[in-house]
Design a protein around this motif. Structure first.
Motif, PDB file in Angstrom:
ATOM      1  N   SER A  19       0.950  -1.245  -0.035  1.00  0.00           N
ATOM      2  CA  SER A  19      -0.069   0.120  -0.141  1.00  0.00           C
ATOM      3  C   SER A  19       0.786   1.150   0.057  1.00  0.00           C
ATOM      4  O   SER A  19       0.443   2.435  -0.223  1.00  0.00           O
ATOM      5  N   LEU A  20       2.002   1.239   0.448  1.00  0.00           N
ATOM      6  CA  LEU A  20       3.030   2.245   0.350  1.00  0.00           C
ATOM      7  C   LEU A  20       4.111   2.149  -0.580  1.00  0.00           C
ATOM      8  O   LEU A  20       4.949   3.150  -0.448  1.00  0.00           O
ATOM      9  N   GLN A  21       4.294   1.282  -1.361  1.00  0.00           N
ATOM     10  CA  GLN A  21       5.464   0.983  -2.213  1.00  0.00           C
ATOM     11  C   GLN A  21       5.748   2.274  -3.247  1.00  0.00           C
ATOM     12  O   GLN A  21       6.842   2.413  -3.237  1.00  0.00           O
ATOM     13  N   PHE A  22       4.572   3.100  -3.407  1.00  0.00           N
ATOM     14  CA  PHE A  22       4.993   4.018  -4.457  1.00  0.00           C
ATOM     15  C   PHE A  22       5.405   5.352  -3.731  1.00  0.00           C
ATOM     16  O   PHE A  22       5.581   6.297  -4.254  1.00  0.00           O
ATOM     17  N   LEU A  23       4.972   5.385  -2.347  1.00  0.00           N
ATOM     18  CA  LEU A  23       5.209   6.555  -1.780  1.00  0.00           C
ATOM     19  C   LEU A  23       6.669   7.445  -1.835  1.00  0.00           C
ATOM     20  O   LEU A  23       6.807   8.508  -2.047  1.00  0.00           O
ATOM     21  N   PRO A  24       7.677   6.519  -1.599  1.00  0.00           N
ATOM     22  CA  PRO A  24       9.081   7.150  -1.746  1.00  0.00           C
ATOM     23  C   PRO A  24       9.327   7.781  -3.064  1.00  0.00           C
ATOM     24  O   PRO A  24       9.671   8.947  -3.014  1.00  0.00           O
ATOM     25  N   ALA A  25       8.914   7.125  -4.116  1.00  0.00           N
ATOM     26  CA  ALA A  25       8.853   7.681  -5.367  1.00  0.00           C
ATOM     27  C   ALA A  25       8.090   8.966  -5.779  1.00  0.00           C
ATOM     28  O   ALA A  25       8.651  10.025  -5.914  1.00  0.00           O
ATOM     29  N   LEU A  26       7.044   9.116  -5.112  1.00  0.00           N
ATOM     30  CA  LEU A  26       6.107  10.045  -5.046  1.00  0.00           C
ATOM     31  C   LEU A  26       6.522  11.300  -4.523  1.00  0.00           C
ATOM     32  O   LEU A  26       6.590  12.602  -4.859  1.00  0.00           O
ATOM     33  N   LEU A  27       7.064  10.989  -3.466  1.00  0.00           N
ATOM     34  CA  LEU A  27       7.694  12.100  -2.538  1.00  0.00           C
ATOM     35  C   LEU A  27       8.988  12.746  -3.234  1.00  0.00           C
ATOM     36  O   LEU A  27       9.496  13.953  -2.724  1.00  0.00           O
ATOM     37  N   THR A  28       9.566  12.023  -4.079  1.00  0.00           N
ATOM     38  CA  THR A  28      10.531  12.957  -4.686  1.00  0.00           C
ATOM     39  C   THR A  28      10.330  13.361  -6.145  1.00  0.00           C
ATOM     40  O   THR A  28      11.211  13.931  -6.680  1.00  0.00           O
ATOM     41  N   MET A  29       9.026  13.522  -6.536  1.00  0.00           N
ATOM     42  CA  MET A  29       8.665  14.074  -7.616  1.00  0.00           C
ATOM     43  C   MET A  29       9.138  15.555  -7.859  1.00  0.00           C
ATOM     44  O   MET A  29       8.501  16.388  -7.000  1.00  0.00           O
ATOM     45  N   PRO A  30       9.772  16.117  -8.645  1.00  0.00           N
ATOM     46  CA  PRO A  30      10.463  17.437  -8.639  1.00  0.00           C
ATOM     47  C   PRO A  30       9.394  18.279  -9.276  1.00  0.00           C
ATOM     48  O   PRO A  30       9.624  19.717  -9.011  1.00  0.00           O
ATOM     49  N   PHE A  31       8.405  17.943 -10.028  1.00  0.00           N
ATOM     50  CA  PHE A  31       7.411  18.937 -10.502  1.00  0.00           C
ATOM     51  C   PHE A  31       6.530  19.625  -9.737  1.00  0.00           C
ATOM     52  O   PHE A  31       5.872  20.602 -10.160  1.00  0.00           O
ATOM     53  N   LEU A  32       6.401  19.014  -8.449  1.00  0.00           N
ATOM     54  CA  LEU A  32       5.470  19.561  -7.558  1.00  0.00           C
ATOM     55  C   LEU A  32       6.011  20.139  -5.995  1.00  0.00           C
ATOM     56  O   LEU A  32       7.068  19.401  -5.849  1.00  0.00           O
ATOM     57  N   PRO A  33       5.360  21.135  -5.504  1.00  0.00           N
ATOM     58  CA  PRO A  33       5.674  21.223  -4.108  1.00  0.00           C
ATOM     59  C   PRO A  33       5.577  20.151  -3.129  1.00  0.00           C
ATOM     60  O   PRO A  33       4.648  19.220  -3.582  1.00  0.00           O
ATOM     61  N   PHE A  34       6.311  20.010  -2.163  1.00  0.00           N
ATOM     62  CA  PHE A  34       6.262  18.714  -1.176  1.00  0.00           C
ATOM     63  C   PHE A  34       4.753  18.499  -0.918  1.00  0.00           C
ATOM     64  O   PHE A  34       4.616  17.292  -0.802  1.00  0.00           O
ATOM     65  N   SER A  35       4.158  19.567  -0.453  1.00  0.00           N
ATOM     66  CA  SER A  35       2.747  19.071  -0.139  1.00  0.00           C
ATOM     67  C   SER A  35       1.755  18.664  -1.002  1.00  0.00           C
ATOM     68  O   SER A  35       1.030  17.752  -0.544  1.00  0.00           O
TER      69      SER A  35
END
Ligand code: FAD
Length: 444
Positions: free
Chosen positions: A101-117
């Motif tokens: 359920s959390l496997q994609f979270l680390p990748a999503l958190l490094t997405m450079p196109f969007l602010p962290f929030s």
């Protein structure tokens, strides 16, 4: 078996493994249906009518490939790069250390196109989407656009994540896509298990896979083929208030009789046959007129230099094309998929000048994304399928039960199969094969 696309192939294979000897009647000269290739006379090669991707979550399609020995024609990758016009690249991949359920979270958190929030919120919304009950009685069906508005998703986040996801997976815009359709995709790709997003990319033209390479294993199973056979009409009679098919009539005037039938043709083709056979009430009961076609165009480019740094494919942001694929590195041959291409050019304008304009727009997008100007196409070609998929709108996805007839029993001795048949699924190779497997099992 009428129709030699993936649904017809799967239905025939299942039936044959149960000891039957199916015959596939196909109106074209090859198997594969929409997973097709066409000749490219200038380069003297076969090109596909569109990039066909398989994901790890396409479990029944991948299993069929393995059973027929077709998996050797695919290359796998677990990382999907996203490129934007600011020359930024982000790799979407799953973590093997975290729970599914959390496997994609680390990748999503490094997405450079969007602010962290916004990255955090995107992770949260993906989780929320799969838990929604879009089929609750008395609630109006929602589109994805409604759902995104309800959750205050800003345009920038839509442009960088949601819209490319919706377009690539469902070939439709958020305004015309049922939220339930996107929920199905997100559940299967991100949350159903590990490897759901693993890409399986064909490394030879589709024709070599779904025609040349399947003929032999299917023949060995006892399946035979009749090409250039277009089903025109059904002969039928009523027995104990149920319709029984007595024969099928083809456009060359010939008729054939069998104990059982599976109609594995697209919804609009079945609609025509039923109407021409005096069975319009059945076409209505199936709601066949609810299916609207969705177009996919593919821009084939032979470039003057390589792109992608040895990678096989990537998602493109901020332009008309969504998916870039390297088909033959040595020739610098790339394809760019333009999903729901009617949003860019109305169908009537998909002419030579429309194609040239699309090629120019895509080249402009590639120059911006890869920062290489001038980038020139040595040769270009656009292929268009107006009926690539059905549009996953709310008229099709409003109810969990799409039809009031079981898949295998449209009539007392006939079933249906096709990418449009299973109620929860959008139009994919997986839904075609699943429905074919069911019809083959149920019918025979
Ligand atoms: C450009 C493009 C890109 C796509 N990309 C992807 C992708 O990346 N991933 C994915 O999963 N899916 C993709 N799809 C969708 C996928 O190709 C289809 O969902 C799938 O092939 C449908 O299989 P089917 O057997 O249900 O129908 P079809 O492939 O349409 O097969 C039906 C067959 O019936 C035959 N037929 C029709 N009418 C008659 C008649 N009257 N008599 C006899 N025969 C008849 C047709 O000739 C055809 O061979 C794409 C489609 C296109 C066009």
């Amino acid at each position: 078996m009428i129709g030699g696309g993936l649904a017809g192939i799967a239905a025939a294979e299942t039936a044959a493994r149960q000891g039957r000897q199916p015959v596939i009647f196909e109106r074209a000269s090859v198997l594969g249906g929409r997973a097709a290739s066409l000749p490219e006379p200038v380069r003297k090669v076969w090109i596909d009518n569109g990039q066909h991707l398989l994901l790890g979550c396409c479990t029944e399609m991948l299993a069929l490939n393995r059973r027929l020995g077709l998996d050797r024609f695919f290359q796998q990758t677990d990382t999907l790069p996203f490129y934007n016009v600011q020359n930024q690249c982000w790799n979407l991949s799953a973590s093997r250390l975290l729970p599914v359920s959390l496997q994609f979270l680390p990748a999503l958190l490094t997405m450079p196109f969007l602010p962290f929030s916004e990255r955090l919120k995107t992770g949260y919304l993906l989780q929320k989407l799969v838990k929604e009950d879009f089929f609750r009685a008395n609630l109006p069906a929602k589109t994805v656009a409604d759902w995104l508005r309800q959750h205050w998703v800003p345009q920038k986040t839509r442009d960088s994540f949601w819209d490319p996801l919706i377009l690539s997976a469902l070939s439709e815009t958020a305004d015309h896509t049922a939220a339930a359709a996107l929920q199905k995709v997100v559940r299967d790709v991100f949350f159903a298990g590990r490897g759901g997003m693993t890409l399986h990319l064909p490394i030879v033209p589709l024709r070599e896979i779904y025609h040349d390479a399947v003929l032999n294993p299917l023949t060995k199973l006892g399946i035979s083929f009749r090409f250039f056979k277009r089903l025109r009409r059904l002969h039928w009679e009523k027995k104990n208030s149920a319709v029984e098919i007595t024969a099928v009539e083809f456009s060359d005037g010939s008729t054939e009789q069998f104990d059982d039938y599976v109609f594995a043709v697209p919804a609009f083709a079945l609609w025509k046959v039923l109407n021409d056979s005096g069975l319009s009430d059945t076409a209505e009961r199936l709601g066949l007129n609810r299916f609207e076609p969705g177009s996919i165009s593919t821009v084939h480019l032979w470039l003057d230099r390589p792109l992608l740094n040895g990678r096989k494919c990537g998602v493109l942001l901020g332009g008309d094309g969504q998916f870039l694929c390297c088909c033959k590195e040595s020739d610098h041959y790339y394809t760019v998929v333009v999903s729901a291409s009617h949003r860019i050019l109305p169908d009537a304008e998909m002419t030579a000048s429309g194609s040239r304009m699309l090629v120019e727009r895509i080249l402009e997008q590639l120059r911006a994304v890869f920062g290489c100007s001038p980038l020139r196409a040595v040769h270009a070609r656009v292929t268009v399928r107006f009926d690539a998929v059905f549009s996953p709108g709310i008229s099709v996805f409003a109810n969990r039960e799409r039809f009031d007839v079981p898949v295998g029993r449209l009539f007392s001795n006939a079933g249906i199969a096709g990418d449009w048949v299973l109620p929860d699924y959008p139009a994919t190779l997986e839904s075609a094969v699943r429905s074919g497997n069911l019809a083959g099992k149920d019918r025979f």
